[in-house]
Design a protein around this motif. Structure first.
Motif, PDB file in Angstrom:
ATOM      1  N   TYR A 153       0.830  -1.199   0.000  1.00  0.00           N
ATOM      2  CA  TYR A 153       0.000   0.000   0.000  1.00  0.00           C
ATOM      3  C   TYR A 153       0.860   1.243   0.000  1.00  0.00           C
ATOM      4  O   TYR A 153       1.892   1.292   0.674  1.00  0.00           O
ATOM      5  N   THR A 164       0.210   5.707  -0.514  1.00  0.00           N
ATOM      6  CA  THR A 164      -0.688   6.814  -0.844  1.00  0.00           C
ATOM      7  C   THR A 164      -0.183   7.622  -2.030  1.00  0.00           C
ATOM      8  O   THR A 164      -0.971   8.213  -2.758  1.00  0.00           O
ATOM      9  N   PRO A 211     -13.527  -3.982   1.781  1.00  0.00           N
ATOM     10  CA  PRO A 211     -12.528  -2.920   1.969  1.00  0.00           C
ATOM     11  C   PRO A 211     -11.210  -3.520   2.451  1.00  0.00           C
ATOM     12  O   PRO A 211     -11.199  -4.443   3.264  1.00  0.00           O
ATOM     13  N   ARG A 227      -6.038   4.965  -7.329  1.00  0.00           N
ATOM     14  CA  ARG A 227      -6.426   3.716  -6.662  1.00  0.00           C
ATOM     15  C   ARG A 227      -5.348   2.649  -6.682  1.00  0.00           C
ATOM     16  O   ARG A 227      -5.014   2.081  -5.658  1.00  0.00           O
ATOM     17  N   GLN A 238      -6.172   4.760   0.977  1.00  0.00           N
ATOM     18  CA  GLN A 238      -7.207   5.782   1.163  1.00  0.00           C
ATOM     19  C   GLN A 238      -8.379   5.537   0.216  1.00  0.00           C
ATOM     20  O   GLN A 238      -9.501   5.910   0.521  1.00  0.00           O
ATOM     21  N   ALA A 239      -8.120   4.895  -0.926  1.00  0.00           N
ATOM     22  CA  ALA A 239      -9.183   4.560  -1.872  1.00  0.00           C
ATOM     23  C   ALA A 239      -9.788   3.197  -1.561  1.00  0.00           C
ATOM     24  O   ALA A 239     -11.006   3.047  -1.508  1.00  0.00           O
ATOM     25  N   THR A 240      -8.948   2.185  -1.322  1.00  0.00           N
ATOM     26  CA  THR A 240      -9.470   0.824  -1.165  1.00  0.00           C
ATOM     27  C   THR A 240     -10.167   0.591   0.171  1.00  0.00           C
ATOM     28  O   THR A 240     -11.026  -0.281   0.268  1.00  0.00           O
ATOM     29  N   GLN A 241      -9.847   1.373   1.189  1.00  0.00           N
ATOM     30  CA  GLN A 241     -10.537   1.210   2.463  1.00  0.00           C
ATOM     31  C   GLN A 241     -11.953   1.767   2.423  1.00  0.00           C
ATOM     32  O   GLN A 241     -12.756   1.485   3.309  1.00  0.00           O
ATOM     33  N   GLN A 242     -12.273   2.525   1.376  1.00  0.00           N
ATOM     34  CA  GLN A 242     -13.596   3.120   1.239  1.00  0.00           C
ATOM     35  C   GLN A 242     -14.528   2.326   0.334  1.00  0.00           C
ATOM     36  O   GLN A 242     -15.670   2.697   0.130  1.00  0.00           O
ATOM     37  N   GLU A 243     -14.049   1.245  -0.261  1.00  0.00           N
ATOM     38  CA  GLU A 243     -14.816   0.510  -1.261  1.00  0.00           C
ATOM     39  C   GLU A 243     -16.031  -0.187  -0.662  1.00  0.00           C
ATOM     40  O   GLU A 243     -16.017  -0.604   0.490  1.00  0.00           O
ATOM     41  N   THR A 244     -17.043  -0.308  -1.501  1.00  0.00           N
ATOM     42  CA  THR A 244     -18.257  -1.001  -1.073  1.00  0.00           C
ATOM     43  C   THR A 244     -18.548  -2.225  -1.938  1.00  0.00           C
ATOM     44  O   THR A 244     -19.293  -3.097  -1.528  1.00  0.00           O
TER      45      THR A 244
END
Length: 136
Positions: free
Chosen positions: A12, A14, A65, A38, A55-61
């Protein structure tokens, strides 16, 4: 049934542009897919190496996540005779290298721009053959 191998490994970061510079520019890995902000996807021998922006992948639905904070580790398989050249290349680009000596030979460690711990080592450190590294 048995596990046939590792298909993908990920770290990971950023700052994906800094990651691109390190993995594609410095290590010479082939970038085959990206989604700005991403991820970056690289070829890594018979598998793939993925760099995600947490920061992008932890927000996925859609997918579960995922992400990590802090230093993560990956080890890339390289030929033993290439280790000194890798150390020289990395240090010439401002990346300090730490050598480790194992029973079966050495490996080297370096931090990528995100602080992840990247190891370069011959498969022999785990008692595995280096056969796939030879030209076919």
């Amino acid at each position: 049934m048995k596990i046939a191998g590792v298909l993908e490994t990920c770290l990971y970061a950023t700052d994906l542009e800094a990651a691109r510079g390190f993995y594609q520019g410095l290590l010479g890995m082939e970038l085959f897919a990206e989604q700005p902000g991403r991820h970056l996807f690289f070829r890594a021998g018979p598998g793939v190496f993925l760099v995600f922006n947490p920061q992008a992948t932890q927000q996925e639905t859609v997918l579960p996540p995922h992400g990590a904070e802090g230093s993560v580790h990956v080890c890339f398989r390289v030929a033993a005779e290439e280790l000194p050249g890798w150390a020289e290349r990395l240090e010439a680009h401002g990346y300090p290298v730490t050598w480790a000596e194992w029973k079966a030979g050495p490996s080297l460690y370096v931090r990528d721009p995100a602080g992840n711990l990247v190891e370069l080592a011959p498969a022999a450190i785990w008692g595995l053959p280096d056969g796939h590294l030879k030209p076919q």
